[in-house]
Motif scaffolding. Structure first.
Motif, PDB file in Angstrom:
ATOM      1  N   LYS A  14       0.811  -1.227   0.000  1.00  0.00           N
ATOM      2  CA  LYS A  14       0.000   0.000   0.000  1.00  0.00           C
ATOM      3  C   LYS A  14       0.837   1.266   0.000  1.00  0.00           C
ATOM      4  CE  LYS A  14      -3.900  -2.301   2.085  1.00  0.00           C
ATOM      5  NZ  LYS A  14      -4.828  -2.379   3.196  1.00  0.00           N
ATOM      6  N   ASN A  15       1.751   1.335  -0.952  1.00  0.00           N
ATOM      7  CA  ASN A  15       2.557   2.527  -1.162  1.00  0.00           C
ATOM      8  C   ASN A  15       2.400   2.963  -2.614  1.00  0.00           C
ATOM      9  OD1 ASN A  15       4.135   3.044   1.390  1.00  0.00           O
ATOM     10  ND2 ASN A  15       4.527   0.873   1.095  1.00  0.00           N
ATOM     11  N   MET A  16       3.283   3.813  -3.069  1.00  0.00           N
ATOM     12  CA  MET A  16       3.264   4.247  -4.466  1.00  0.00           C
ATOM     13  C   MET A  16       4.609   3.928  -5.104  1.00  0.00           C
ATOM     14  SD  MET A  16       0.855   7.679  -4.183  1.00  0.00           S
ATOM     15  CE  MET A  16       2.206   8.751  -4.004  1.00  0.00           C
ATOM     16  N   LEU A  17       5.079   2.702  -4.857  1.00  0.00           N
ATOM     17  CA  LEU A  17       6.364   2.279  -5.393  1.00  0.00           C
ATOM     18  C   LEU A  17       6.227   1.884  -6.855  1.00  0.00           C
ATOM     19  CD1 LEU A  17       7.510   0.189  -2.317  1.00  0.00           C
ATOM     20  CD2 LEU A  17       8.317   2.459  -3.004  1.00  0.00           C
ATOM     21  N   THR A  18       7.269   2.148  -7.620  1.00  0.00           N
ATOM     22  CA  THR A  18       7.280   1.847  -9.053  1.00  0.00           C
ATOM     23  C   THR A  18       8.505   0.988  -9.361  1.00  0.00           C
ATOM     24  OG1 THR A  18       8.514   3.874  -9.510  1.00  0.00           O
ATOM     25  CG2 THR A  18       6.107   4.006  -9.641  1.00  0.00           C
ATOM     26  N   GLY A  19       8.576   0.520 -10.605  1.00  0.00           N
ATOM     27  CA  GLY A  19       9.734  -0.238 -11.034  1.00  0.00           C
ATOM     28  C   GLY A  19       9.545  -1.734 -10.870  1.00  0.00           C
ATOM     29  N   PRO A  20      10.625  -2.484 -11.074  1.00  0.00           N
ATOM     30  CA  PRO A  20      10.530  -3.947 -11.060  1.00  0.00           C
ATOM     31  C   PRO A  20      10.613  -4.538  -9.645  1.00  0.00           C
ATOM     32  CG  PRO A  20      12.763  -3.306 -11.565  1.00  0.00           C
ATOM     33  CD  PRO A  20      11.952  -2.026 -11.465  1.00  0.00           C
ATOM     34  N   ILE A  21      10.284  -5.820  -9.576  1.00  0.00           N
ATOM     35  CA  ILE A  21      10.505  -6.609  -8.365  1.00  0.00           C
ATOM     36  C   ILE A  21      11.994  -6.946  -8.329  1.00  0.00           C
ATOM     37  CG2 ILE A  21       9.984  -8.789  -7.195  1.00  0.00           C
ATOM     38  CD1 ILE A  21       7.318  -8.780  -8.806  1.00  0.00           C
ATOM     39  N   CYS A  22      12.582  -6.867  -7.171  1.00  0.00           N
ATOM     40  CA  CYS A  22      14.026  -7.139  -7.034  1.00  0.00           C
ATOM     41  C   CYS A  22      14.350  -8.608  -7.317  1.00  0.00           C
ATOM     42  CB  CYS A  22      14.489  -6.787  -5.622  1.00  0.00           C
ATOM     43  SG  CYS A  22      14.243  -5.056  -5.188  1.00  0.00           S
ATOM     44  N   ASN A  23      15.576  -8.833  -7.757  1.00  0.00           N
ATOM     45  CA  ASN A  23      16.070 -10.183  -8.056  1.00  0.00           C
ATOM     46  C   ASN A  23      16.637 -10.848  -6.803  1.00  0.00           C
ATOM     47  OD1 ASN A  23      15.631 -10.436 -10.926  1.00  0.00           O
ATOM     48  ND2 ASN A  23      17.142  -8.805 -11.126  1.00  0.00           N
ATOM     49  N   PHE A  24      15.792 -11.080  -5.822  1.00  0.00           N
ATOM     50  CA  PHE A  24      16.245 -11.773  -4.625  1.00  0.00           C
ATOM     51  C   PHE A  24      16.585 -13.209  -4.991  1.00  0.00           C
ATOM     52  CE2 PHE A  24      13.418  -8.455  -2.968  1.00  0.00           C
ATOM     53  CZ  PHE A  24      14.317  -7.803  -2.128  1.00  0.00           C
ATOM     54  N   SER A  25      17.625 -13.744  -4.360  1.00  0.00           N
ATOM     55  CA  SER A  25      18.008 -15.108  -4.714  1.00  0.00           C
ATOM     56  C   SER A  25      18.615 -15.912  -3.568  1.00  0.00           C
ATOM     57  CB  SER A  25      18.986 -15.091  -5.889  1.00  0.00           C
ATOM     58  OG  SER A  25      20.176 -14.413  -5.524  1.00  0.00           O
TER      59      SER A  25
END
Length: 188
Positions: A23-34
């Protein structure tokens, strides 16, 4: 919060276990967590874009994913999700995901998923991989399903949610056989 998730600094932090940025206004991709000790990714209700990174399949400790309500997310569930042996909760509702569900999704959590929500996916028919899916709850509301309800057999589920689809037919026999332990919702 506004802006993009600082993926460069977050993905290198091996001590990071959970991300709660709903519930924010974040943009861009999902991080490449691994890394295998990353447990929770909850980024629902933002403005994220792109596809689900294949690298999330390396997070074998990941047990909870909520990417719902990010209209800029698209593509399909990566086949690497079959490696997520700890995953018990996933909601990918009301994004722009599409495509077939790969058989690997049935192997997540060693077949012991507690909750899977695919509301709003535009399937035309029930994906075959879900017919024998073992989960406590499978939510498939607003998925554009058509056809006869008699063709579905969800005896391995406790809750099946089919609200706002165009299904026809009578309540299937399997429903009556398991009435004491099942909840079935197919009506608006």
């Amino acid at each position: 919060l506004e802006g993009t998730i600082p993926c460069d600094s977050l993905t290198n932090k091996l001590e990071l276990r959970s991300i709660f940025l709903e519930k924010n206004m974040l943009t861009g991709p999902i991080c490449n967590f691994s890394h295998p000790f990353f447990f929770q990714l909850r980024v629902a209700n933002n403005n994220l874009t792109g596809t689900i990174p294949e690298s999330l399949g390396n997070c074998t400790g990941l047990y909870q994913i909520d990417l719902s309500y990010n209209a800029g997310l698209y593509g399909s569930i990566p086949s690497t999700f079959g490696r997520l042996i700890s995953l018990t909760y996933i909601t990918l509702a009301y994004c722009n995901f599409s495509g077939p569900l790969t058989p690997e999704i049935a192997y997540t959590a060693n077949g012991n998923m507690n909750y899977m929500n695919l509301d709003g996916w535009l399937f035309n028919s029930i994906p075959p991989v879900l017919l024998n899916f073992k989960s406590a709850t499978l939510s498939l509301n607003n998925c554009n399903f058509t056809g006869n309800l008699d063709n579905f057999n969800f005896t391995r589920l406790i809750y099946v949610l089919f609200n706002n689809n165009a299904l026809t037919g009578s309540i299937p026999a399997w429903f009556y056989l398991t009435l004491s332990s099942k909840f079935f919702s197919a009506f608006p």
